[in-house]
Design an enzyme around this catalytic site. Sequence first.
Site, mmCIF file in Angstrom:
data_model
loop_
_atom_site.group_PDB
_atom_site.id
_atom_site.type_symbol
_atom_site.label_atom_id
_atom_site.label_comp_id
_atom_site.label_asym_id
_atom_site.label_seq_id
_atom_site.Cartn_x
_atom_site.Cartn_y
_atom_site.Cartn_z
ATOM 1 N N ARG A 95 0.821 -1.219 0.000
ATOM 2 C CA ARG A 95 0.000 0.000 0.000
ATOM 3 C C ARG A 95 0.847 1.258 0.000
ATOM 4 O O ARG A 95 0.449 2.272 -0.523
ATOM 5 C CB ARG A 95 -0.914 0.008 1.227
ATOM 6 N N TYR A 102 -5.380 -14.002 14.994
ATOM 7 C CA TYR A 102 -4.180 -14.049 14.148
ATOM 8 C C TYR A 102 -3.787 -15.503 13.867
ATOM 9 O O TYR A 102 -3.605 -15.903 12.709
ATOM 10 C CB TYR A 102 -3.015 -13.292 14.802
ATOM 11 N N GLY A 115 8.746 -18.566 12.907
ATOM 12 C CA GLY A 115 8.584 -18.131 14.294
ATOM 13 C C GLY A 115 8.996 -16.676 14.409
ATOM 14 O O GLY A 115 8.957 -15.922 13.418
#
Length: 254
Positions: A34, A151, A182
């Site tokens: 964006r 999430y 991770g």
Amino acid sequence: MPKTILITGATSGFGKACAITFAQNGWKLILTGRREDRLARLYDELSLKTLVHTISLDVRSRGEVFKKFQSLPVDFATIDVLVNNAGLALGLLPAHEADLDDWETMIDTNVKGLVYCTRAILPKMVERNGGLIINIGSIAGNWPYPGGNVYGATKAFVQQFSRNLRADLLGKNIRVTNVEPGIAETEFSIVRYHGDEEKAKKVYQHTRALSAQDIADIIWWLANSPEHVNINQLEVMPTLQAWGPLSVFREERL
Ligand code: NDP
Ligand code: 8X3
């Protein structure tokens, strides 16, 4: 003939490191995100090395994704590798306190955005019977943790979607991999803490997290592995991260 990689979320973190790595090796780049100022800077820097096409794009917009991916310049029309990387975590509050807007943004970006990008590009890969889709999942899609609620669930979706793509694409020369990192030091935690840089910095203090380049190196390896080999999922943590014991609730009266 140089190959072409399309990277969503190339303005920062994994996506940006990946763009630089593939540019250094002569691949043509389609870079999306964006933040147009960052795309312009990437264009200036990387077009000295290779052919670059930038697309200002919010992956949450189904119309924009299809319009922009279906009108690629002829030099960039054949996509060898799609990296579905654009994504984010917002907040770490428990489910009963979390902000519903944050939840919707994560679902719209990590789930719906990834699905739009895949659906827009996949028919072209099927048509020419070739391609590799690399989805960026997370260990959070495999292992629950407090505050990971939506999430982690979006990343579990990405994992199962990746596997189901493999099932649908059996017999075609198209590979799909879910990369599941991770803890990695990028702008991820700044975004998760809604711009609180001090809090974000602490996430990476006194340890050694993965770097964006570590993930770019893995994506480079995947993109250059033999066509008959499909890595279904690749979970990666820094050496200094591992599982803890399951939590047990205890109270005097019990
Ligand atoms: P960054 O915040 O550094 O980068 C995220 C990228 O996603 C940016 O380029 C951002 O671009 C783009 N993005 C976010 N929302 C949108 C949107 N709506 N439309 C288009 N682009 C968007 O974080 P990371 O590099 O760490 O994250 C990349 C991926 O890796 C994410 O999917 C994340 O969930 C995952 N991940 C990260 C881990 C970590 O610890 N860092 C570990 C495991 C997985 P822009 O803002 O310009 O649109
Ligand atoms: C990012 C890794 O453990 O912060 O996906 O959720 S974690």
